[in-house]
Design a protein around this motif. Sequence first.
Motif, mmCIF file in Angstrom:
data_model
loop_
_atom_site.group_PDB
_atom_site.id
_atom_site.type_symbol
_atom_site.label_atom_id
_atom_site.label_comp_id
_atom_site.label_asym_id
_atom_site.label_seq_id
_atom_site.Cartn_x
_atom_site.Cartn_y
_atom_site.Cartn_z
ATOM 1 N N PRO A 27 53.307 118.208 -4.324
ATOM 2 C CA PRO A 27 52.011 117.535 -4.189
ATOM 3 C C PRO A 27 51.616 117.253 -2.743
ATOM 4 O O PRO A 27 50.542 116.703 -2.502
ATOM 5 N N GLY A 28 52.483 117.606 -1.796
ATOM 6 C CA GLY A 28 52.172 117.380 -0.390
ATOM 7 C C GLY A 28 52.927 116.202 0.194
ATOM 8 O O GLY A 28 53.619 115.461 -0.511
ATOM 9 N N GLY A 29 52.812 116.050 1.508
ATOM 10 C CA GLY A 29 53.540 114.993 2.208
ATOM 11 C C GLY A 29 53.276 113.614 1.649
ATOM 12 O O GLY A 29 52.136 113.242 1.390
ATOM 13 N N GLY A 30 54.347 112.851 1.472
ATOM 14 C CA GLY A 30 54.228 111.498 0.924
ATOM 15 C C GLY A 30 54.288 111.432 -0.575
ATOM 16 O O GLY A 30 54.318 110.338 -1.158
ATOM 17 N N GLY A 31 54.300 112.618 -1.248
ATOM 18 C CA GLY A 31 54.464 112.649 -2.693
ATOM 19 C C GLY A 31 53.233 112.216 -3.467
ATOM 20 O O GLY A 31 52.128 112.087 -2.925
ATOM 21 N N ILE A 32 53.419 111.972 -4.761
ATOM 22 C CA ILE A 32 52.280 111.686 -5.632
ATOM 23 C C ILE A 32 51.613 110.360 -5.301
ATOM 24 O O ILE A 32 50.403 110.205 -5.493
ATOM 25 N N TYR A 33 52.371 109.392 -4.766
ATOM 26 C CA TYR A 33 51.749 108.121 -4.422
ATOM 27 C C TYR A 33 50.757 108.299 -3.275
ATOM 28 O O TYR A 33 49.691 107.661 -3.253
ATOM 29 N N ALA A 34 51.086 109.147 -2.315
ATOM 30 C CA ALA A 34 50.158 109.410 -1.217
ATOM 31 C C ALA A 34 48.880 110.062 -1.728
ATOM 32 O O ALA A 34 47.773 109.721 -1.289
ATOM 33 N N ARG A 35 49.010 110.992 -2.699
ATOM 34 C CA ARG A 35 47.822 111.659 -3.226
ATOM 35 C C ARG A 35 46.955 110.681 -4.023
ATOM 36 O O ARG A 35 45.719 110.749 -3.965
ATOM 37 N N LEU A 36 47.593 109.798 -4.756
ATOM 38 C CA LEU A 36 46.821 108.802 -5.504
ATOM 39 C C LEU A 36 46.060 107.894 -4.549
ATOM 40 O O LEU A 36 44.879 107.572 -4.781
ATOM 41 N N GLU A 37 46.715 107.474 -3.469
ATOM 42 C CA GLU A 37 46.034 106.610 -2.505
ATOM 43 C C GLU A 37 44.916 107.371 -1.785
ATOM 44 O O GLU A 37 43.872 106.787 -1.456
ATOM 45 N N ASP A 38 45.135 108.673 -1.545
ATOM 46 C CA ASP A 38 44.071 109.482 -0.930
ATOM 47 C C ASP A 38 42.790 109.456 -1.762
ATOM 48 O O ASP A 38 41.694 109.607 -1.232
ATOM 49 N N HIS A 39 42.961 109.280 -3.079
ATOM 50 C CA HIS A 39 41.813 109.308 -3.981
ATOM 51 C C HIS A 39 41.399 107.895 -4.422
ATOM 52 O O HIS A 39 40.802 107.708 -5.485
ATOM 53 N N GLY A 40 41.719 106.908 -3.596
ATOM 54 C CA GLY A 40 41.188 105.565 -3.807
ATOM 55 C C GLY A 40 42.017 104.624 -4.640
ATOM 56 O O GLY A 40 41.606 103.496 -4.901
ATOM 57 N N HIS A 41 43.224 105.053 -5.078
ATOM 58 C CA HIS A 41 44.064 104.175 -5.903
ATOM 59 C C HIS A 41 45.087 103.483 -4.992
ATOM 60 O O HIS A 41 46.237 103.912 -4.870
#
Length: 259
Positions: A178-192
Amino acid sequence: MGIAVGGERSVPRYVQIADEIVQHIRAGILKPGDMVPSESELVERYGVSGGTIRKAMVEVRASGLVETRHGKGSIVKDRPPVRHRSSDRFRRSHRRGGKAAYLAESAQSGATAKVSVLYIGPMEAPEDAARRLGVSAGTQVLARRRLYFRNGTPVETATSYLPWDVVKDIPELFAENPGGGGIYARLEDHGHEFAEFVETLQARPASKAEASELALSPGSPVVHLVREARTTEGRVVEVCDTLMAADQFVFEYRIPAVD
C-alpha cells in the motif's frame, strides 16, 4: 519430605534442574541450534529418575527457549524477543517516515523484517470484527491477511478488516504494497485521522494449525491481540486480528498517571 527448615516448602528437584538448563541457555553455554542433552544424559548427570527429567523438560519447554522436534529431541531456539513498544509503535512520525508499525519496531530491535501477503479482497465480516466496526455480521468488508517474519522466522499473522465504504475509493488498500507507512498512512492521506488505537490481548495455547503456521511446537503459547483503529470522529476504520508467537514479543506500555 519436601519441607525445608522453618516450615518453608523446598524447591522440587525437577524445578531446580529446569532452572539450571534455562540458565545454561541464557548464558550461552547452550547456543541456538544446540541440542539439549538427552533424557538418559540428564538422568546420569543429575542422578535422578527419567520421570524427574521429563517433568523438568516440561518446564524448560514452557520457557519458550527450546522446541521439540519429533525423533530428535529438544533444540535451543534462535528466537530472541522483539520488544513490542505499544506506546510508540503507532506514532504518526513513523508513518510520515514511510515505516509501518511492524517494520518500525523490527528496525528498533535490529531485526530483519519481511511481510508476506496471503490474501487481499472482499470478505464477509466475522461476528467480532463486525461488532467492533459497527456493522452487521456478514457485511462485506475488505480483508488483508499477512504473515510476518523476523530474521526468516514466522512470528505473527494478522488480518485487517476495513469498512467497504471507507476503502472503496482508496485503491492502494487493494494493493499488496500500500506504500510507505502502510495502510494507516493511506487512510490518513484520505482524511481518516487517527485519535487512538485500542488493543485487547489474551494469552492461550496455539491450535495445531496455528502452531504449524508459526513454526511452533504444538501447544506453544501465543498472544491473541485484537486492535481497533479509531479516528478523531470516533469511528473504527480498521479491526486487526493478530496472533503472535509469545516467545517473540515483550509488551511494553506507557500509562499516564494523570486524569
